[in-house]
Design an enzyme around this catalytic site. Sequence first.
Site, PDB file in Angstrom:
ATOM      1  N   TYR A 156       4.294   4.662  15.292  1.00 17.90           N
ATOM      2  CA  TYR A 156       2.847   4.124  15.203  1.00 17.90           C
ATOM      3  C   TYR A 156       1.894   5.208  15.654  1.00 17.90           C
ATOM      4  CZ  TYR A 156      -1.118   0.848  15.577  1.00 17.90           C
ATOM      5  OH  TYR A 156      -2.101  -0.045  15.439  1.00 17.90           O
ATOM      6  N   VAL A 184       1.038  -1.367  -0.094  1.00 18.14           N
ATOM      7  CA  VAL A 184      -0.212   0.186   0.110  1.00 18.14           C
ATOM      8  C   VAL A 184       0.910   1.140   0.023  1.00 18.14           C
ATOM      9  CG1 VAL A 184      -2.171  -1.018   0.994  1.00 18.14           C
ATOM     10  CG2 VAL A 184      -0.210   0.036   2.474  1.00 18.14           C
ATOM     11  N   VAL A 226      -7.349  -5.691  19.675  1.00 18.33           N
ATOM     12  CA  VAL A 226      -7.938  -7.008  18.774  1.00 18.33           C
ATOM     13  C   VAL A 226      -6.905  -8.164  18.808  1.00 18.33           C
ATOM     14  CG1 VAL A 226      -8.981  -7.474  16.776  1.00 18.33           C
ATOM     15  CG2 VAL A 226      -9.167  -5.096  17.537  1.00 18.33           C
TER      16      VAL A 226
HETATM   17  P1  NAI Z   1      -2.186  -7.867  10.963  1.00 19.26           P
HETATM   18  O1  NAI Z   1      -0.721  -8.080  10.888  1.00 19.26           O
HETATM   19  O2  NAI Z   1      -2.894  -9.511  11.498  1.00 19.26           O
HETATM   20  O3  NAI Z   1      -2.964  -7.736   9.793  1.00 19.26           O
HETATM   21  C1  NAI Z   1      -2.167  -6.641   9.082  1.00 19.26           C
HETATM   22  C2  NAI Z   1      -2.205  -6.977   7.520  1.00 19.26           C
HETATM   23  O4  NAI Z   1      -1.677  -5.936   6.758  1.00 19.26           O
HETATM   24  C3  NAI Z   1      -1.193  -8.236   7.308  1.00 19.26           C
HETATM   25  O5  NAI Z   1      -1.926  -9.306   6.553  1.00 19.26           O
HETATM   26  C4  NAI Z   1       0.009  -7.690   6.686  1.00 19.26           C
HETATM   27  O6  NAI Z   1       0.580  -8.477   5.590  1.00 19.26           O
HETATM   28  C5  NAI Z   1      -0.438  -6.294   5.720  1.00 19.26           C
HETATM   29  N1  NAI Z   1       0.321  -5.335   5.445  1.00 19.26           N
HETATM   30  C6  NAI Z   1       1.388  -4.794   6.371  1.00 19.26           C
HETATM   31  N2  NAI Z   1       2.201  -3.847   5.542  1.00 19.26           N
HETATM   32  C7  NAI Z   1       1.414  -3.883   4.248  1.00 19.26           C
HETATM   33  C8  NAI Z   1       1.731  -3.269   3.250  1.00 19.26           C
HETATM   34  N3  NAI Z   1       2.951  -2.532   3.091  1.00 19.26           N
HETATM   35  N4  NAI Z   1       0.974  -3.262   2.236  1.00 19.26           N
HETATM   36  C9  NAI Z   1      -0.247  -4.001   2.061  1.00 19.26           C
HETATM   37  N5  NAI Z   1      -0.574  -4.974   3.180  1.00 19.26           N
HETATM   38  C10 NAI Z   1       0.348  -4.910   4.309  1.00 19.26           C
HETATM   39  O7  NAI Z   1      -2.791  -6.607  11.968  1.00 19.26           O
HETATM   40  P2  NAI Z   1      -4.313  -6.083  12.186  1.00 19.26           P
HETATM   41  O8  NAI Z   1      -4.026  -6.020  13.727  1.00 19.26           O
HETATM   42  O9  NAI Z   1      -5.236  -6.625  11.817  1.00 19.26           O
HETATM   43  O10 NAI Z   1      -3.974  -4.430  12.020  1.00 19.26           O
HETATM   44  C11 NAI Z   1      -5.044  -4.060  10.925  1.00 19.26           C
HETATM   45  C12 NAI Z   1      -5.066  -2.573  11.385  1.00 19.26           C
HETATM   46  O11 NAI Z   1      -5.854  -2.420  12.449  1.00 19.26           O
HETATM   47  C13 NAI Z   1      -3.841  -1.881  11.372  1.00 19.26           C
HETATM   48  O12 NAI Z   1      -3.948  -0.513  10.683  1.00 19.26           O
HETATM   49  C14 NAI Z   1      -3.574  -1.618  12.758  1.00 19.26           C
HETATM   50  O13 NAI Z   1      -2.819  -0.588  13.008  1.00 19.26           O
HETATM   51  C15 NAI Z   1      -4.959  -1.375  13.233  1.00 19.26           C
HETATM   52  N6  NAI Z   1      -5.090  -1.903  14.636  1.00 19.26           N
HETATM   53  C16 NAI Z   1      -5.077  -2.896  15.295  1.00 19.26           C
HETATM   54  C17 NAI Z   1      -5.216  -3.096  16.614  1.00 19.26           C
HETATM   55  C18 NAI Z   1      -4.929  -4.476  17.204  1.00 19.26           C
HETATM   56  O14 NAI Z   1      -5.126  -4.514  18.474  1.00 19.26           O
HETATM   57  N7  NAI Z   1      -4.689  -5.492  16.436  1.00 19.26           N
HETATM   58  C19 NAI Z   1      -5.696  -2.037  17.416  1.00 19.26           C
HETATM   59  C20 NAI Z   1      -5.607  -0.684  16.518  1.00 19.26           C
HETATM   60  C21 NAI Z   1      -5.468  -0.510  15.278  1.00 19.26           C
END
Ligand code: NAI
Length: 291
Positions: free
Chosen positions: A156, A64, A189
Amino acid sequence: MVWPAGEAAFVTGAASGIGLGIARALVGAGAKVALADVDEARLSEVAEELRTAGGTVTAVPLDVSDEAGWTAAADTAEAALGPISILCNVAGVNGGGTIEDTPFKVWRWVQGVNIDGMFLGVHTFVPRMKARGTRAHILNTASISGLVAMPHVGAYTASKFASVGFTKVLRQELGDTDIDVSLLVPGTVATRINYTAGEAEARLLDREPNREVIEANHAVLAKGADPDAVGQQVVEALQERAPVIVTHREWGELHRRECAEIGAAFDAFDGRHGPDTTARMLLDGATPVSA
Ligand code: NAI
């Protein structure tokens, strides 16, 4: 048919966690989904899973933060599924430590994925959505770290505060269109983010991942909400055109505490510079900056 049935969605970060939860819920609600992620191996597995479940999906490998990749990704998705009317910017990474200890390379990487990626998604799809003029929706994923400052996650936090501001401006700017904008503010999460981002950061710095830190942070996250339940909540909120989506109540108190310090500074100020005309314009409902 009940919206979003029959619509085509583009979800970034769809190979894992919250993005995958949203993709599953969208498929469950009858939408077609372009699954975009930088992790091609997981993307294929997830696409296979959703197809087996009866979904119409297409896998779109995309970093992205890579400006050049977005147009081709959007073209591929629209060729496979039809016009995209739902964009979910979910991909995100955590990285670095204290601000002092965060290498600039890591700082740039976190901003690149978390905020540049969101900007590029919006830039790619808004003109297409506007050209069609039918109902559309953009979901941007921030974090509680975009509202409440916590030590050791400076890069972050900066990116997530930026994503909150970006999304609020976007909602105002698209206020007279049929494009809704929602801000997702997840609390804790239970996803793989500490593994995904920890491993990616180590590759970036050409070193071994710090397993001890990753496991310790993952243990905290593992007690969080189920990402599939969050995905379901998000789709319901999109149906209701909710401007802000939160996942845990306790953060409300911490957010209010965070705002109180700045509010108190305004209240205590002696007003020595006189009235601010820009603030006055906003209070009177005018827009002080023209395009
Ligand atoms: P996750 O790591 O399980 O999923 C994130 C996905 O984004 C992964 O599949 C990864 O390969 C992909 N990704 C990473 N860099 C990328 C790039 N350059 N281009 C395309 N895809 C890319 O993490 P999660 O927790 O599901 O995170 C999703 C969103 O939620 C993020 O923006 C995170 O900051 C946000 N978030 C998560 C929280 C949590 O407690 N898990 C809390 C608050 C926000």
